[in-house]
Structure formats: structure tokens, C-alpha cells
Design an enzyme around this catalytic site. Structure first.
Site, PDB file in Angstrom:
ATOM      1  N   HIS A 157       0.947  -1.223   0.079  1.00  0.00           N
ATOM      2  CA  HIS A 157       0.105   0.135  -0.088  1.00  0.00           C
ATOM      3  C   HIS A 157       0.904   1.223   0.106  1.00  0.00           C
ATOM      4  CE1 HIS A 157       0.455   0.983   4.439  1.00  0.00           C
ATOM      5  NE2 HIS A 157       0.668  -0.449   4.242  1.00  0.00           N
ATOM      6  N   CYS A 173       2.582  -4.771   6.634  1.00  0.00           N
ATOM      7  CA  CYS A 173       2.563  -4.771   5.407  1.00  0.00           C
ATOM      8  C   CYS A 173       4.045  -4.026   4.869  1.00  0.00           C
ATOM      9  CB  CYS A 173       1.101  -3.790   5.269  1.00  0.00           C
ATOM     10  SG  CYS A 173      -0.093  -4.494   5.967  1.00  0.00           S
TER      11      CYS A 173
END
Length: 197
Positions: A157, A173
Site C-alpha cells: 500500500h 505490510c
């Protein structure tokens, strides 16, 4: 042009290195939302998007993330890849293995997982979620990683903390600058194979 070679040594197949985690902002650095787009002039030049030599052997269209080196490669074929600098999870919180992009979203909303709130109680103020936008920790776009049709809770992301690129700071992440996640978002369709080593 900086040339870089990568191999698949160290690839750990099959599953997560940790149970469900999630993504969040770094506690250090400039205020949230400080810089969401642009060239990120303070970042190390090696982490800027560039085409590099690549010898990993994966077919074109594969995404390979080398956690130790803090680089994500989008394999172009013919010995080339587009390389992006990334921020990765803190020790013990990083996904390793294979997954596929199960879904994609631009300016996604974000909600901390129960595990994240247990580790960082300050995140409880966001328990109801944060809408998509420049202040959201997931930045301009997110690629949701799935295994066996199930969401792993790990994402590739954007970020509202561009100074974190090149560091191990997240809850697991893979972060990219907003410019870079939008570039990758346009290249990688749902179903793209993702290998994290």
C-alpha cells in the site's frame, strides 16, 4: 543506471510468518499527512523507482518483495524489472511466502486489527476505522494479499509517511510512496502473483 540482481534464495513458501497483523503509521517522523505525493526529495535516491537488471527467473508480471533489501520488483521480462523502494514490517511482523492480489482499492479505508490495538493501545482511538484520504495510513491505494482465497490481512500500500521508505517500521505490510503504489496499481491486476522473500 543502478543495476541490481536478485535471486530467490531465502524464499519461504507456504503461509504467514505470523498470525494476522495489519498496517499502521510510524510513531516517529513528521506529522501524519505531511507529504502524500511528490518526489519525496528527502528519500535516499536508491529507493526511487527505476528499471534494473533482474535475474530471479519469475515470469513477467510477477511481484517480488525482498524484505531484507527493502525493494519490491515488478518483473518485466528479458532480464529486467522495475524496482521500487519499500518500508517493511518490524522484526517478527513480516509476511513471507507467496500470495496473490485478491483485490485492489484506491484511497482505501483502514481499521486496525485487534492484534495491532493490543500491541499499541493508542490505536484504539481508530477502532471504528479511518476513511480513505490523505491522512489514511494506507495512502493512495492498496493491493490486498490473499492465500487460498482468504485475505491474509497483509497489503502492499501507499503511505502518509514517505520518510519510512527503506526502513522496517510497519506492522507487517509493505509500504510504498503514493506515487509508486499508483504506478504499481496500474500495472498489477487482481490475480498477480506476489512473492515475499
Amino acid at each position: 543506471m543502478n543495476k541490481h540482481h536478485i535471486t530467490r534464495r531465502g524464499l519461504i513458501l507456504g503461509g504467514l510468518s505470523l498470525a494476522i497483523t495489519g498496517c499502521t503509521t510510524n510513531e516517529d517522523g513528521p506529522p501524519v499527512g505531511w507529504s502524500t505525493f511528490g518526489s519525496d526529495p528527502d528519500s535516499d535516491p536508491q529507493y526511487r523507482r527505476q528499471e534494473v537488471a533482474y535475474s530471479g527467473g519469475e515470469p513477467p508480471g510477477t511481484i517480488v518483495v525482498n524484505v531484507e533489501e527493502r525493494f519490491l520488483y515488478y518483473v518485466e521480462g528479458e532480464g529486467r524489472a522495475t524496482r521500487y523502494g519499500v518500508a517493511v514490517g518490524q522484526e517478527g511482523l513480516t509476511f513471507k511466502g507467496e500470495a496473490k492480489i485478491g483485490r485492489k482499492a484506491e484511497w482505501p479505508s483502514w481499521k486496525p486489527t485487534d492484534d495491532m490495538m493490543a500491541r499499541k493501545p493508542r490505536l484504539q482511538e481508530y477502532a471504528d476505522g479511518v476513511p480513505g484520504g490523505p491522512l489514511n495510513p494506507l495512502g493512495a491505494a492498496a493491493l490486498y494479499l490473499y492465500q487460498g482465497g482468504q485475505d491474509t490481512m497483509f497489503r502492499v500500500h501507499g503511505t502518509n509517511a514517505p520518510w519510512s521508505i527503506g526502513h522496517a517500521v510497519s506492522n507487517g505490510c509493505i509500504r510504498m510512496t503514493n506515487n509508486n503504489i499508483m504506478d504499481l496499481y496500474g500495472r498489477a491486476p487482481v490475480g498477480t502473483r506476489v512473492i515475499v522473500i
